[in-house]
Design a protein around this motif. Structure first.
Motif, mmCIF file in Angstrom:
data_model
loop_
_atom_site.group_PDB
_atom_site.id
_atom_site.type_symbol
_atom_site.label_atom_id
_atom_site.label_comp_id
_atom_site.label_asym_id
_atom_site.label_seq_id
_atom_site.Cartn_x
_atom_site.Cartn_y
_atom_site.Cartn_z
ATOM 1 N N ARG A 20 -18.909 16.770 29.472
ATOM 2 C CA ARG A 20 -19.773 17.552 30.588
ATOM 3 C C ARG A 20 -21.111 16.812 30.797
ATOM 4 O O ARG A 20 -21.808 16.794 31.824
ATOM 5 C CB ARG A 20 -19.452 18.899 30.428
ATOM 6 N N LEU A 21 -21.511 16.515 29.655
ATOM 7 C CA LEU A 21 -23.180 15.797 30.149
ATOM 8 C C LEU A 21 -23.284 15.042 30.794
ATOM 9 O O LEU A 21 -23.671 14.719 31.524
ATOM 10 C CB LEU A 21 -24.036 15.752 28.430
ATOM 11 N N ARG A 22 -21.716 13.966 30.880
ATOM 12 C CA ARG A 22 -21.568 12.754 31.037
ATOM 13 C C ARG A 22 -21.401 12.746 32.552
ATOM 14 O O ARG A 22 -22.155 12.165 33.709
ATOM 15 C CB ARG A 22 -20.490 12.029 30.371
ATOM 16 N N ALA A 23 -20.846 14.121 32.803
ATOM 17 C CA ALA A 23 -20.745 14.943 34.652
ATOM 18 C C ALA A 23 -21.844 14.844 35.358
ATOM 19 O O ALA A 23 -22.259 14.903 36.430
ATOM 20 C CB ALA A 23 -19.604 15.696 34.452
ATOM 21 N N LEU A 24 -22.811 15.802 34.690
ATOM 22 C CA LEU A 24 -23.994 16.196 34.892
ATOM 23 C C LEU A 24 -24.428 14.771 35.265
ATOM 24 O O LEU A 24 -25.420 15.248 36.341
ATOM 25 C CB LEU A 24 -24.614 17.072 33.936
ATOM 26 N N HIS A 25 -24.698 13.989 34.411
ATOM 27 C CA HIS A 25 -25.911 12.652 34.534
ATOM 28 C C HIS A 25 -25.227 12.248 35.106
ATOM 29 O O HIS A 25 -26.328 11.607 36.409
ATOM 30 C CB HIS A 25 -25.843 12.613 33.146
ATOM 31 N N ALA A 26 -24.755 12.352 35.593
ATOM 32 C CA ALA A 26 -23.717 11.333 36.310
ATOM 33 C C ALA A 26 -23.798 11.776 38.388
ATOM 34 O O ALA A 26 -24.731 11.056 39.736
ATOM 35 C CB ALA A 26 -21.993 10.527 37.169
ATOM 36 N N VAL A 27 -23.919 13.218 38.275
ATOM 37 C CA VAL A 27 -24.316 14.147 39.317
ATOM 38 C C VAL A 27 -25.678 13.492 39.540
ATOM 39 O O VAL A 27 -26.588 13.288 41.144
ATOM 40 C CB VAL A 27 -23.796 15.425 39.450
ATOM 41 N N THR B 284 -28.021 28.434 35.167
ATOM 42 C CA THR B 284 -27.613 28.205 36.295
ATOM 43 C C THR B 284 -27.769 26.956 36.093
ATOM 44 O O THR B 284 -28.903 26.345 36.181
ATOM 45 C CB THR B 284 -28.574 28.841 37.006
ATOM 46 N N LEU B 285 -26.919 25.342 36.815
ATOM 47 C CA LEU B 285 -26.857 24.416 36.740
ATOM 48 C C LEU B 285 -26.922 23.971 38.597
ATOM 49 O O LEU B 285 -27.949 22.920 38.895
ATOM 50 C CB LEU B 285 -26.626 23.486 36.182
ATOM 51 N N ILE B 286 -26.020 24.720 38.706
ATOM 52 C CA ILE B 286 -25.734 24.274 40.379
ATOM 53 C C ILE B 286 -25.656 24.929 41.074
ATOM 54 O O ILE B 286 -25.863 26.195 41.053
ATOM 55 C CB ILE B 286 -24.528 23.071 40.320
ATOM 56 N N GLU B 287 -26.495 24.574 43.096
ATOM 57 C CA GLU B 287 -27.066 26.062 43.154
ATOM 58 C C GLU B 287 -26.257 25.047 44.976
ATOM 59 O O GLU B 287 -26.543 23.947 45.182
ATOM 60 C CB GLU B 287 -28.569 26.615 43.725
ATOM 61 N N ARG B 288 -25.253 26.355 45.799
ATOM 62 C CA ARG B 288 -24.872 25.511 46.876
ATOM 63 C C ARG B 288 -26.027 25.265 48.433
ATOM 64 O O ARG B 288 -26.473 26.111 48.054
ATOM 65 C CB ARG B 288 -23.894 26.694 47.241
ATOM 66 N N GLN B 289 -25.287 24.526 48.749
ATOM 67 C CA GLN B 289 -26.506 23.898 49.921
ATOM 68 C C GLN B 289 -25.632 23.532 50.864
ATOM 69 O O GLN B 289 -25.082 22.636 50.856
ATOM 70 C CB GLN B 289 -27.379 22.735 49.585
ATOM 71 N N GLY B 290 -25.126 24.072 51.937
ATOM 72 C CA GLY B 290 -24.626 23.931 52.915
ATOM 73 C C GLY B 290 -22.730 23.305 52.215
ATOM 74 O O GLY B 290 -22.705 24.151 51.700
ATOM 75 N N THR C 113 -30.571 22.743 39.496
ATOM 76 C CA THR C 113 -31.630 23.604 39.628
ATOM 77 C C THR C 113 -32.165 22.327 38.610
ATOM 78 O O THR C 113 -32.309 21.501 37.791
ATOM 79 C CB THR C 113 -31.036 24.924 39.367
ATOM 80 N N ASP C 114 -33.301 23.141 38.596
ATOM 81 C CA ASP C 114 -34.359 22.977 37.424
ATOM 82 C C ASP C 114 -33.708 22.613 35.733
ATOM 83 O O ASP C 114 -34.189 21.658 35.552
ATOM 84 C CB ASP C 114 -35.734 23.406 37.352
ATOM 85 N N ALA C 115 -33.317 23.183 35.529
ATOM 86 C CA ALA C 115 -32.809 23.666 34.405
ATOM 87 C C ALA C 115 -31.839 22.499 34.519
ATOM 88 O O ALA C 115 -32.303 21.544 33.160
ATOM 89 C CB ALA C 115 -32.334 25.053 34.213
ATOM 90 N N ALA C 116 -30.601 22.485 35.141
ATOM 91 C CA ALA C 116 -29.910 21.504 35.326
ATOM 92 C C ALA C 116 -30.361 19.973 35.400
ATOM 93 O O ALA C 116 -30.457 18.798 34.351
ATOM 94 C CB ALA C 116 -29.121 21.498 36.820
ATOM 95 N N ARG C 117 -31.822 19.195 36.280
ATOM 96 C CA ARG C 117 -32.794 18.123 35.966
ATOM 97 C C ARG C 117 -32.900 18.138 34.508
ATOM 98 O O ARG C 117 -32.955 16.646 34.049
ATOM 99 C CB ARG C 117 -33.635 17.989 36.501
ATOM 100 N N GLN C 118 -33.583 19.000 33.871
ATOM 101 C CA GLN C 118 -34.297 18.966 32.857
ATOM 102 C C GLN C 118 -32.676 18.020 32.071
ATOM 103 O O GLN C 118 -33.158 17.811 30.822
ATOM 104 C CB GLN C 118 -35.119 19.909 31.882
ATOM 105 N N LEU C 119 -31.752 19.361 31.973
ATOM 106 C CA LEU C 119 -30.961 18.492 30.602
ATOM 107 C C LEU C 119 -29.925 17.507 31.263
ATOM 108 O O LEU C 119 -29.568 16.719 30.567
ATOM 109 C CB LEU C 119 -29.540 19.966 31.120
ATOM 110 N N ALA C 120 -30.165 16.510 32.879
ATOM 111 C CA ALA C 120 -29.686 15.729 32.694
ATOM 112 C C ALA C 120 -30.364 14.506 32.405
ATOM 113 O O ALA C 120 -30.053 13.800 31.921
ATOM 114 C CB ALA C 120 -29.462 15.909 34.553
ATOM 115 N N SER C 121 -32.173 14.809 32.081
ATOM 116 C CA SER C 121 -32.640 13.944 31.436
ATOM 117 C C SER C 121 -32.375 13.928 29.813
ATOM 118 O O SER C 121 -32.250 12.914 29.707
ATOM 119 C CB SER C 121 -34.244 14.529 31.381
#
Length: 302
Positions: free
Chosen positions: A6-13, A47-53, A59-67
């Protein structure tokens, strides 16, 4: 414990900017990647993702976790490399990207030898342009890229990539047998004023080389036919539709209606194998590089 997949998937996104592109790189379906992200949200209670269109944003938390995920994945890769290095055998999957004439003129004998000598190595090939091949290696999607450049059109490499020269590939002017230059011992750039060219498409290294070379001689080349495949170029040359400049590697047989005329000064392109420096100690990388170098044609034509 957070699931590594799941971390790999987040990192790829985070790296590629969309679920669809991440799915393509990972070899999953977009639905599978979305499910991984949803499970990661439940797993971390964040919360890691938010819908946009029609798409999503992290989210900021998702980007920190992706790093953090990027650092973890680097450690995992290092551990895998260490284990493979200790085994001393070329094993696992190895991806090679190559431009079309290298795929045709260089890879077949190299792949056959790798299959025979290293049966535990699963080699996969992607045919693509050198620019995209380098980018794919830099992103970690491909292990080795076979690329080329010309002396007046060098190919820049991002930091963290290494390369080794495989060989030098001469190029010749090709003209129809009825052309005014067909009987020449050699030609110079100034002899080609007013000719209609059959050439690789705009943006390719071959196209950039032709434009720069002819302009340096005070000539603005007229590219009438932008054609990627050498076999198509040869067919057009055979019909007297223009002239071309083709390297020898992977060029294939020249039709009877086409004459090869050397260009002076003689142009040539340099072929390299490119890989991520951090993977240099991986046995699969070292044996593949050695095999590619050994497969380079000893003769001037290929």
């Amino acid at each position: 414990m957070i699931d590594l997949g799941r971390l790999r998937a987040l990192h790829a996104v985070a790296q590629y900017g969309s679920v669809n592109r991440a799915a393509e790189v990972l070899g999953y379906t977009p639905s599978a990647v979305s499910q991984q992200l949803a499970k990661l949200e439940r797993e971390t209670r964040t919360t890691l993702i938010e819908r946009q269109g029609r798409g999503i944003v992290l989210t900021d938390a998702a980007r920190q976790l992706a790093s953090t995920a990027a650092r973890i994945l680097e450690l995992v890769e290092d551990a895998e490399l260490t284990l493979e290095e200790q085994r001393g055998q070329a094993i696992g999957t190895l991806g090679i990207a190559a431009f079309p004439t290298a795929a045709r003129g260089l890879l077949p004998p190299a792949l056959a030898r790798l299959v025979d000598d290293h049966p535990q190595l699963d080699v996969r090939v992607l045919e693509t342009d050198p620019f995209e091949a380098v980018a794919a290696v830099n992103r970690g999607e491909i292990d080795i890229a076979i690329v080329h450049d010309w002396h007046n059109t060098p190919l820049a490499l991002p930091e963290g990539l290494s390369r080794v020269k495989l060989g030098t590939d001469p190029a010749d002017v090709l003209v129809p047998a009825t052309h005014r230059l067909a009987g020449k011992e050699f030609v110079r750039a100034e002899d080609l004023v007013g000719e209609r060219w059959i050439c690789q498409p705009v943006g390719s290294i071959c196209y950039e080389w032709l434009i720069r070379t002819m302009r340096r001689a005070g000539v603005e080349p007229e590219v009438a036919y932008s054609v990627a495949e050498y076999q198509t170029q040869l067919a057009m040359l055979d019909r007297g539709l223009g002239i071309g400049l083709l390297p020898r590697l992977g060029r294939g047989p020249v039709p009877d209606g086409v004459v090869v005329v050397p260009l002076q000064p003689a142009p040539s392109r340099r072929l390299y194998a490119v890989w991520r420096t951090t993977t240099s100690r991986r046995p699969a990388i070292t044996v593949t590089l050695a095999t590619l170098k050994a497969a380079w044609p000893d003769r001037d034509t290929a």
